[in-house]
Design a protein around this motif. Structure first.
Motif, PDB file in Angstrom:
ATOM      1  N   THR A  19       6.481   2.250 -11.169  1.00  7.80           N
ATOM      2  CA  THR A  19       5.903   3.075 -10.105  1.00  7.80           C
ATOM      3  C   THR A  19       5.763   4.525 -10.563  1.00  7.80           C
ATOM      4  O   THR A  19       4.759   5.187 -10.284  1.00  7.80           O
ATOM      5  CB  THR A  19       6.781   2.995  -8.845  1.00  7.80           C
ATOM      6  N   ALA A  20       6.774   5.034 -11.270  1.00  5.73           N
ATOM      7  CA  ALA A  20       6.695   6.407 -11.784  1.00  5.73           C
ATOM      8  C   ALA A  20       5.504   6.560 -12.729  1.00  5.73           C
ATOM      9  O   ALA A  20       4.822   7.597 -12.722  1.00  5.73           O
ATOM     10  CB  ALA A  20       7.995   6.772 -12.503  1.00  5.73           C
ATOM     11  N   GLY A  21       5.233   5.545 -13.528  1.00  5.33           N
ATOM     12  CA  GLY A  21       4.074   5.604 -14.418  1.00  5.33           C
ATOM     13  C   GLY A  21       2.766   5.692 -13.653  1.00  5.33           C
ATOM     14  O   GLY A  21       1.848   6.429 -14.044  1.00  5.33           O
ATOM     15  N   LYS A  22       2.655   4.946 -12.554  1.00  2.00           N
ATOM     16  CA  LYS A  22       1.450   5.023 -11.729  1.00  2.00           C
ATOM     17  C   LYS A  22       1.291   6.416 -11.114  1.00  2.00           C
ATOM     18  O   LYS A  22       0.189   6.956 -11.024  1.00  2.00           O
ATOM     19  CB  LYS A  22       1.512   3.975 -10.614  1.00  2.00           C
ATOM     20  N   LEU A  23       2.412   6.987 -10.680  1.00  2.00           N
ATOM     21  CA  LEU A  23       2.355   8.332 -10.101  1.00  2.00           C
ATOM     22  C   LEU A  23       1.970   9.364 -11.151  1.00  2.00           C
ATOM     23  O   LEU A  23       1.216  10.309 -10.867  1.00  2.00           O
ATOM     24  CB  LEU A  23       3.707   8.683  -9.479  1.00  2.00           C
ATOM     25  N   ASP A  24       2.473   9.208 -12.378  1.00  2.00           N
ATOM     26  CA  ASP A  24       2.095  10.111 -13.467  1.00  2.00           C
ATOM     27  C   ASP A  24       0.584  10.087 -13.683  1.00  2.00           C
ATOM     28  O   ASP A  24      -0.064  11.138 -13.830  1.00  2.00           O
ATOM     29  CB  ASP A  24       2.798   9.708 -14.774  1.00  2.00           C
ATOM     30  N   ALA A  25       0.019   8.874 -13.733  1.00  2.00           N
ATOM     31  CA  ALA A  25      -1.414   8.728 -13.966  1.00  2.00           C
ATOM     32  C   ALA A  25      -2.226   9.326 -12.812  1.00  2.00           C
ATOM     33  O   ALA A  25      -3.235  10.004 -13.029  1.00  2.00           O
ATOM     34  CB  ALA A  25      -1.764   7.250 -14.152  1.00  2.00           C
ATOM     35  N   LEU A  53       8.732   1.231  -2.934  1.00  2.00           N
ATOM     36  CA  LEU A  53       7.913   1.590  -4.087  1.00  2.00           C
ATOM     37  C   LEU A  53       6.438   1.360  -3.812  1.00  2.00           C
ATOM     38  O   LEU A  53       5.579   2.175  -4.186  1.00  2.00           O
ATOM     39  CB  LEU A  53       8.351   0.789  -5.318  1.00  2.00           C
ATOM     40  N   SER A  54       6.113   0.249  -3.162  1.00  6.51           N
ATOM     41  CA  SER A  54       4.719  -0.058  -2.856  1.00  6.51           C
ATOM     42  C   SER A  54       4.098   1.001  -1.963  1.00  6.51           C
ATOM     43  O   SER A  54       2.939   1.396  -2.146  1.00  6.51           O
ATOM     44  CB  SER A  54       4.632  -1.436  -2.191  1.00  6.51           C
ATOM     45  N   ASP A  55       4.862   1.508  -1.001  1.00  4.99           N
ATOM     46  CA  ASP A  55       4.345   2.540  -0.097  1.00  4.99           C
ATOM     47  C   ASP A  55       3.980   3.819  -0.848  1.00  4.99           C
ATOM     48  O   ASP A  55       3.069   4.546  -0.438  1.00  4.99           O
ATOM     49  CB  ASP A  55       5.378   2.861   0.981  1.00  4.99           C
ATOM     50  N   LEU A  56       4.664   4.100  -1.933  1.00  6.64           N
ATOM     51  CA  LEU A  56       4.428   5.336  -2.679  1.00  6.64           C
ATOM     52  C   LEU A  56       3.103   5.332  -3.422  1.00  6.64           C
ATOM     53  O   LEU A  56       2.590   6.391  -3.784  1.00  6.64           O
ATOM     54  CB  LEU A  56       5.568   5.577  -3.676  1.00  6.64           C
ATOM     55  N   VAL A  57       2.539   4.157  -3.698  1.00  8.42           N
ATOM     56  CA  VAL A  57       1.294   4.083  -4.480  1.00  8.42           C
ATOM     57  C   VAL A  57       0.179   3.355  -3.730  1.00  8.42           C
ATOM     58  O   VAL A  57      -0.880   3.091  -4.291  1.00  8.42           O
ATOM     59  CB  VAL A  57       1.541   3.381  -5.836  1.00  8.42           C
ATOM     60  N   ALA A  58       0.402   3.050  -2.449  1.00 11.38           N
ATOM     61  CA  ALA A  58      -0.553   2.225  -1.704  1.00 11.38           C
ATOM     62  C   ALA A  58      -1.916   2.895  -1.552  1.00 11.38           C
ATOM     63  O   ALA A  58      -2.938   2.211  -1.475  1.00 11.38           O
ATOM     64  CB  ALA A  58       0.017   1.878  -0.328  1.00 11.38           C
ATOM     65  N   ASP A  59      -1.962   4.229  -1.476  1.00 15.05           N
ATOM     66  CA  ASP A  59      -3.234   4.920  -1.247  1.00 15.05           C
ATOM     67  C   ASP A  59      -3.853   5.468  -2.526  1.00 15.05           C
ATOM     68  O   ASP A  59      -4.762   6.299  -2.476  1.00 15.05           O
ATOM     69  CB  ASP A  59      -3.036   6.064  -0.244  1.00 15.05           C
ATOM     70  N   LEU A  60      -3.386   5.006  -3.686  1.00 13.51           N
ATOM     71  CA  LEU A  60      -3.865   5.538  -4.960  1.00 13.51           C
ATOM     72  C   LEU A  60      -4.834   4.581  -5.634  1.00 13.51           C
ATOM     73  O   LEU A  60      -4.709   3.361  -5.519  1.00 13.51           O
ATOM     74  CB  LEU A  60      -2.689   5.799  -5.908  1.00 13.51           C
ATOM     75  N   GLN A  61      -5.806   5.162  -6.356  1.00 12.55           N
ATOM     76  CA  GLN A  61      -6.652   4.356  -7.222  1.00 12.55           C
ATOM     77  C   GLN A  61      -5.843   3.916  -8.433  1.00 12.55           C
ATOM     78  O   GLN A  61      -4.916   4.608  -8.856  1.00 12.55           O
ATOM     79  CB  GLN A  61      -7.857   5.155  -7.710  1.00 12.55           C
ATOM     80  N   GLN A  62      -6.228   2.801  -9.020  1.00 13.31           N
ATOM     81  CA  GLN A  62      -5.591   2.391 -10.257  1.00 13.31           C
ATOM     82  C   GLN A  62      -6.055   3.298 -11.379  1.00 13.31           C
ATOM     83  O   GLN A  62      -7.170   3.789 -11.377  1.00 13.31           O
ATOM     84  CB  GLN A  62      -5.939   0.942 -10.589  1.00 13.31           C
ATOM     85  N   ALA A  63      -5.186   3.542 -12.338  1.00 11.33           N
ATOM     86  CA  ALA A  63      -5.530   4.403 -13.469  1.00 11.33           C
ATOM     87  C   ALA A  63      -6.727   3.845 -14.200  1.00 11.33           C
ATOM     88  O   ALA A  63      -6.886   2.638 -14.361  1.00 11.33           O
ATOM     89  CB  ALA A  63      -4.340   4.516 -14.425  1.00 11.33           C
TER      90      ALA A  63
END
Length: 360
Positions: A19-25, A53-63
């Motif tokens: 999840t941290a990697g997704k947030l970095d991207a 963890l899923s809630d933290l990246v739910a509104d993000l585009q994939q890298a």
């Protein structure tokens, strides 16, 4: 034996690191501001369940989700998806093009630009540009890891990168915990006369921030690094911001293929290859008089009559509108905290060709 719902399953170190990697991207792509990024990273480190963890990246585009999005198609990302810097830039380019073509008046362009600065989702960008003519970049559906000829290499690289991330994540957590529980250092008594004193503390390492790219010095450094990276100074289009840049150029030996790079102290490919007309006009960074252009950039707020303004970004490309059709020139955009803005067109020798000043 009952099992927990998927979202309530306990998370592992590897889940938190992923999840941290997704947030970095997402942070690197401009989907998250600094405050949001740090808040979500902190929450990821202490997340107990997969649902958190899923809630933290739910509104993000994939890298690396593909081309910047202005109006997402039905099969693309939903309107509530966070917009990247590349998406906002694409929308800004559409507004600038519409202004140059007469679709928008100066007041309409200024108002739309102000709304663009506040846009956070793809739906916001779509609403701002919905009534404009012009090509819109649309997303390419993310390919699942392991698909295509490069799948095996992607899997190997992902595993290696994840191992490094987990190691850094774990070490950071343990170092932080150790630092919190360690006793304060004992006081050191002053040395007696004639006795050697304690060894001096080592200074923190110096960190050199890159220069502002929308200055003469920053432009000169960018051109030098560009020449070193690519072996030439030719591009289809260059966009420079204070802390990063975007490049579009032909793939070496393949004039019908376009490749995009993101510059943040180094050049990294930012999108998949796309089709490029072989007769696309190019510009040569080596023709720019960085000293003369730097002086114009320093005076740009005054020239554009933007009170307390600053250069927000600039682009270098072949102009497509008369009377400068076919001329390589730099477009300089100036704004202030009140979103009052102006625009300059500057020749390669630093001569100001055209000005659209703020008329407030």
């Amino acid at each position: 034996m009952s099992t927990a719902a998927p979202g309530r399953m306990r998370s592992r170190d590897i889940d938190r690191a992923h999840t941290a990697g997704k947030l970095d991207a997402a942070y690197a792509e401009g989907q998250l501001g600094a405050a949001e990024y740090h808040d979500r990273i902190a929450r990821a480190r202490v997340a107990k369940t997969l649902g958190e963890l899923s809630d933290l990246v739910a509104d993000l585009q994939q890298a690396a989700a593909g081309q910047p999005v202005v109006v997402p198609p039905p099969s693309g990302y939903p309107p509530g998806t966070r917009a990247r810097t590349a998406d906002r830039r694409a929308a800004g380019e559409l507004l600038d093009r519409a202004y140059g073509e007469g679709q928008l008046t100066e007041d309409e362009h200024r108002a739309a630009t102000e709304l663009l600065a506040e846009a956070t989702t793809l739906g916001d960008l779509a609403d701002i540009t919905a009534d404009l003519q012009g090509p819109r970049n649309t997303p390419v559906a993310p390919r699942p890891p392991g698909s295509g000829r490069s799948g095996r290499y992607f899997a190997v690289l992902t595993a290696a990168a994840l191992a490094v991330t987990i190691g850094a994540f774990t070490l950071t957590s343990r170092d932080t915990d150790s630092a919190a529980s360690a006793p304060p250092p004992a006081a050191v008594a002053p040395a007696e006369p004639g006795e050697p004193g304690p060894a001096p503390e080592q200074p923190d390492p110096l960190v050199f921030a890159p220069p502002n790219l929308v200055t003469g010095a920053g432009l000169a450094q960018f051109i030098g690094e560009y020449r070193e990276r690519f072996g030439d100074t030719v591009a289809d289009q260059i966009w420079l911001y204070p802390d990063h840049g975007d490049v579009e150029r032909a793939v070496p030996g393949q004039p019908n293929r376009l490749v995009s790079y993101d510059y943040r102290g180094g050049f990294n490919q930012s999108d998949d290859l796309t089709t490029r007309p072989v007769d696309t006009s190019t510009v040569d960074l080596g023709t720019l008089d960085t000293g003369a252009i730097g002086r114009v950039l320093a005076d740009a707020p005054a020239i554009a009559r933007v009170p307390d303004g600053a250069v927000t970004h600039m682009s270098f490309e072949i102009q497509t509108h008369s009377p400068y059709n076919g001329v390589p020139a730099v477009s300089v955009y100036v704004s202030n905290t009140f979103d009052e803005s102006g625009w300059l067109l500057v020749g390669v020798a630093g001569d100001v060709l055209r000005v659209r000043p703020f008329e407030g």
